[in-house]
Enzyme design. Structure first.
Site, PDB file in Angstrom:
ATOM      1  CB  CYS A  47     -33.827  -6.842  19.681  1.00 40.15           C
ATOM      2  SG  CYS A  47     -32.361  -7.573  19.091  1.00 40.15           S
TER       3      CYS A  47
ATOM      4  CG  HIS B 191     -34.223 -10.920  16.938  1.00 40.21           C
ATOM      5  ND1 HIS B 191     -34.380 -10.398  15.279  1.00 40.21           N
ATOM      6  CD2 HIS B 191     -33.565 -10.593  17.463  1.00 40.21           C
ATOM      7  CE1 HIS B 191     -33.043 -10.230  15.290  1.00 40.21           C
ATOM      8  NE2 HIS B 191     -32.920  -9.471  16.693  1.00 40.21           N
TER       9      HIS B 191
HETATM   10  O1  3JN Z   1     -28.091  -7.988  15.935  1.00 36.19           O
HETATM   11  C1  3JN Z   1     -29.643  -7.911  16.439  1.00 36.19           C
HETATM   12  O2  3JN Z   1     -29.942  -8.313  15.434  1.00 36.19           O
HETATM   13  C2  3JN Z   1     -29.226  -7.301  17.024  1.00 36.19           C
HETATM   14  C3  3JN Z   1     -28.408  -5.845  17.144  1.00 36.19           C
HETATM   15  C4  3JN Z   1     -27.689  -4.399  18.656  1.00 36.19           C
HETATM   16  C5  3JN Z   1     -26.927  -3.377  18.449  1.00 36.19           C
HETATM   17  C6  3JN Z   1     -26.080  -3.587  17.749  1.00 36.19           C
HETATM   18  C7  3JN Z   1     -25.367  -3.156  17.075  1.00 36.19           C
HETATM   19  C8  3JN Z   1     -24.731  -2.626  18.356  1.00 36.19           C
HETATM   20  C9  3JN Z   1     -26.409  -3.510  19.294  1.00 36.19           C
HETATM   21  C10 3JN Z   1     -27.317  -3.679  20.674  1.00 36.19           C
HETATM   22  O3  3JN Z   1     -28.204  -3.190  21.180  1.00 36.19           O
HETATM   23  O4  3JN Z   1     -26.664  -4.344  21.840  1.00 36.19           O
HETATM   24  C11 3JN Z   1     -25.513  -2.506  19.225  1.00 36.19           C
HETATM   25  C12 3JN Z   1     -24.767  -1.723  20.170  1.00 36.19           C
HETATM   26  O5  3JN Z   1     -25.346  -0.950  21.359  1.00 36.19           O
HETATM   27  O6  3JN Z   1     -24.023  -2.287  21.228  1.00 36.19           O
END
Ligand code: 3JN
Length: 340
Positions: A132, A245
């Site tokens: 994101c 965000h």
């Molecule tokens: O913390 C956020 O604002 C975004 C988090 C994304 C996220 C959380 C846990 C695992 C991801 C991601 O999309 O990169 C992942 C992941 O897939 O590694």
């Protein structure tokens, strides 16, 4: 769009999965059947969809042979196992986790920025949806990159708790209420108290001292813009906001570009809304603009006092929508229109 396709939303009970279903409906996506799929824990749950209900099916036994597009948001470990299975059964998987993002033969796509990379979906049957924080930043960087080149980006993020999932959203609400009622709090979803606080820690720490969320912004920006020479220096911070965000982005371009030119370029870029008046409220915020909306909002556009080719931007977007579910559905729309 003439063709109608069968869609499986994998991770349908999560924050992003729920938004994927709403967005498919809102945008009049040309679906034939939509299936809600999740882990065995959620099997049998009912999810409202299209004036009807979907009953959640078990990912472990789900048959993807009838599916054209899999919208995946179940977590990286689950995608690792099931995205290749779904692709082998003939579906194109749009995976919202980090599992495949950094693999050379998997395209990493933001439709307004690098739609042509979708050609590469044929390699593995998997398209990766970026993180994101990266998506909203590259939306603002792309027109600047095309016009003036980019040497370096310094960014600090201010990320909403919904990026961490439903438990994190609940924890912010509960902690806020508890603290206002004089009760003690003990963090579970976040590493320390999130209410009335700011945490410079998102995802795991890496050996170089950056967090993995920060490194995602480095790797993904270079891959999406197709330029490994772009230097990215991020600090990712969690703040007590529910949805949306925000990012303070400082760009050092190759050639001099004025703030006025940047404002025009961003105003013309699809999916970006410029909101940049030098007055009270003349800038976007997570709560007043981004939450629940589709665009990436950009304000505070100004030339850097301390650098001859520096531009400052404030970039805000709904992390669950453009940052995840909407971007995936937009990819699916292009697949239906041009490739399936
Ligand atoms: O913390 C956020 O604002 C975004 C988090 C994304 C996220 C959380 C846990 C695992 C991801 C991601 O999309 O990169 C992942 C992941 O897939 O590694």
């Amino acid at each position: 769009m003439s063709k109608k396709v069968n869609i499986a939303v994998v991770g349908a009970t999560g924050e992003v999965g729920g938004a994927m279903l709403s967005i498919l409906e809102e945008r009049g996506f040309p679906f034939n059947e939509v299936y809600a799929v999740a882990s065995s824990r959620s099997v049998g749950k009912r999810i409202e969809f299209n004036e009807d209900e979907l009953v959640v099916e078990d990912l472990a036994s789900f048959d993807f042979s009838n599916i054209d597009i899999g919208l995946f948001s179940p977590g990286a470990a689950v995608s690792d196992v099931y995205a290749p299975k779904a692709a082998a059964a003939g579906a194109v998987v749009i995976d919202n986790t980090s599992r495949f993002r950094y693999e050379d033969d998997v395209p990493l796509v933001v439709p307004e920025v690098n739609p042509d990379d979708l050609e590469q979906r044929v390699n593995r049957g998997i398209v990766a949806n970026p993180n994101c924080s990266t998506i909203q930043m590259v939306m603002a960087l792309k027109p600047i990159y095309d016009a003036a080149g980019i040497e370096r980006v310094n960014v600090a993020t201010y990320q909403a708790v919904s990026g961490k999932g439903k438990k994190a959203v609940e924890e912010l609400a509960r902690q806020t209420a508890d603290l206002l009622n004089g009760k003690p709090v003990s963090p579970t979803a976040h590493p320390v108290q999130i209410a009335f606080n700011a945490l410079p820690h998102i995802d795991a720490f890496q050996e170089n001292g950056y967090t993995r969320e920060e490194m995602k912004m480095v790797w993904e920006t270079q891959k999406i813009l197709g330029d490994d020479s772009i230097q990215v220096n991020p600090t990712c911070v969690r703040i007590p906001v529910f949805y949306g965000h925000s990012e303070a982005v400082h760009v050092e371009t190759k050639e001099k570009i004025s703030a006025a030119e940047v404002k025009t370029l961003l105003g013309d870029f699809p999916g970006v809304v410029v909101m940049d008046e030098r007055e009270d409220g003349g800038y976007p915020t997570a709560v007043t603009e981004a939450s629940g909306q589709d665009p990436v909002f950009v304000g505070r556009i100004r030339e850097d006092l301390s650098h001859p080719r520096g531009i400052n931007l404030w970039v805000v977007s709904d992390n669950i929508r453009k940052g995840a579910a909407l971007n995936s559905v937009q990819i699916a729309e292009i697949l239906v229109k041009h490739y399936l």
